[in-house]
Design a protein around this motif. Structure first.
Motif, PDB file in Angstrom:
ATOM      1  N   ALA A 110      43.558  44.639  28.405  1.00  0.00           N
ATOM      2  CA  ALA A 110      43.927  44.449  29.534  1.00  0.00           C
ATOM      3  C   ALA A 110      41.718  44.829  29.751  1.00  0.00           C
ATOM      4  CB  ALA A 110      44.346  44.597  31.161  1.00  0.00           C
ATOM      5  N   GLN A 111      41.540  45.709  29.322  1.00  0.00           N
ATOM      6  CA  GLN A 111      40.543  46.068  28.844  1.00  0.00           C
ATOM      7  C   GLN A 111      39.883  45.310  28.398  1.00  0.00           C
ATOM      8  OE1 GLN A 111      39.024  48.142  30.540  1.00  0.00           O
ATOM      9  NE2 GLN A 111      40.313  50.171  31.397  1.00  0.00           N
ATOM     10  N   SER A 114      38.271  41.945  29.632  1.00  0.00           N
ATOM     11  CA  SER A 114      37.125  42.630  31.252  1.00  0.00           C
ATOM     12  C   SER A 114      36.009  42.640  29.959  1.00  0.00           C
ATOM     13  CB  SER A 114      37.422  43.219  32.109  1.00  0.00           C
ATOM     14  OG  SER A 114      36.929  44.865  31.150  1.00  0.00           O
TER      15      SER A 114
ATOM     16  N   SER B 114      39.774  44.997  35.911  1.00  0.00           N
ATOM     17  CA  SER B 114      39.887  46.186  35.028  1.00  0.00           C
ATOM     18  C   SER B 114      39.627  47.868  34.747  1.00  0.00           C
ATOM     19  CB  SER B 114      38.557  45.879  34.099  1.00  0.00           C
ATOM     20  OG  SER B 114      37.650  46.487  34.595  1.00  0.00           O
TER      21      SER B 114
END
Lengths: 198, 198
Positions: A110-111, A114, B114
């Protein structure tokens, strides 16, 4: 370069990429700099740069390493599943984190997603991975005797992926329990297969 | 404090929060520091700290400001929609970015999500917002004559939200066009209302 040195090179390279992933999980994608990864890996910035000439190379290697871990996890989850619908279900369920290890791993993914909003090269890599997954699932259904009644296999699969991705995000953000997300995902999968001629 | 000064205070505060959002959209959540926001807003770090005592206050104000913009956008999209199913559809469709402004705004939201993976106070705020949205949509359906045949209105809505969230992410990452995402979202909405007694 002897095989021993080659292996050592890969080991150190892998350890630095792994340290970068831990750092990203704990402090966010903004922490992904040569200096901070070096500190996290316990080596000098110069040593990181010996393996990764710049931050972009480091970022891509760290992303590849977590993607590789996710792929291995999916392969394990698929395991002995034989029927295409079982494989599809296993792949989608593996996108929902159900233990601490998967939670940490998908938090890193997920990071990176982003980070891809501001780093085009990473966005391209993620798009390619997504397109490959979608094409794999399409071939899976096409090679089976399953025919979706929607006449839009690709769209149906893309929607199902979106549901799994959204539910995964809900679990990561603590909006849903893993069990609840898995149950809702299963409902979507069942809906897709409902009324299907196999 | 006179009303004039009060208004000025709010104006400057809002301008700093807005600058923080632009910075987050362009450089990611990692750029959200007092020093960098001050530079982006064209004021001194001390002036930022006059309005926001620490980075957390700044982060929450920036998040509130983008959430407020999203809520206003949703309100506009809902507009004159009268029937509960129209309101539901408008709310969900507003989650898919279809122009540059919405793209920028939802990119900021994604960056804050995030950031929430490493900042508990932000995660709590986002969870509350999600729960409120879900409760609003539930009341909306309950106040109407619509009865879902699944007997699980909350679960159905949560799954639909996940689909919209996943599709939104696909558009942000360039995996799907806005039109395609809207079409897939509409299919999911139609599926939900299919076979429903209203």
């Amino acid at each position: 370069m002897s095989r021993g040195v080659g292996r050592d090179h890969e080991t150190v390279r892998g350890a630095i990429a792994a340290a970068a992933c831990v750092l990203v999980a704990e402090e966010g994608a903004g922490a992904l700099t040569v200096r901070r990864v070096a500190a996290a890996a316990g080596v000098s910035p110069g040593r990181v740069q010996h393996y990764f000439p710049d931050r972009t190379a480091l970022m891509l290697a760290a992303f590849d390493s977590v993607q590789h871990a996710v792929a291995a996890e999916v392969a394990t989850a698929v395991g002995e599943a034989a029927a295409p619908e079982q494989v599809l279900t296993a792949v989608l369920r593996a996108m929902i984190p159900t233990d601490d290890t998967a939670m940490r791993r998908l938090r890193v993914v997920a990071q990176f997603e982003s980070l891809a909003l501001t780093e085009d090269i990473l966005a391209t890599r993620i798009r390619e991975g997504h397109a490959e997954l979608l094409a794999f699932l399409e071939r899976l259904l096409e090679s089976s005797r399953i025919r979706l009644d929607s006449n839009n296999t690709e769209g149906t699969l893309q929607g199902l992926l979106a549901t799994a991705e959204g539910l995964s995000g809900q679990v990561l953000l603590g909006q849903s329990s893993p069990d609840r997300a898995l149950a809702l995902l299963q409902t979507s999968i069942d809906d897709m297969f409902r009324g299907v001629a196999s």
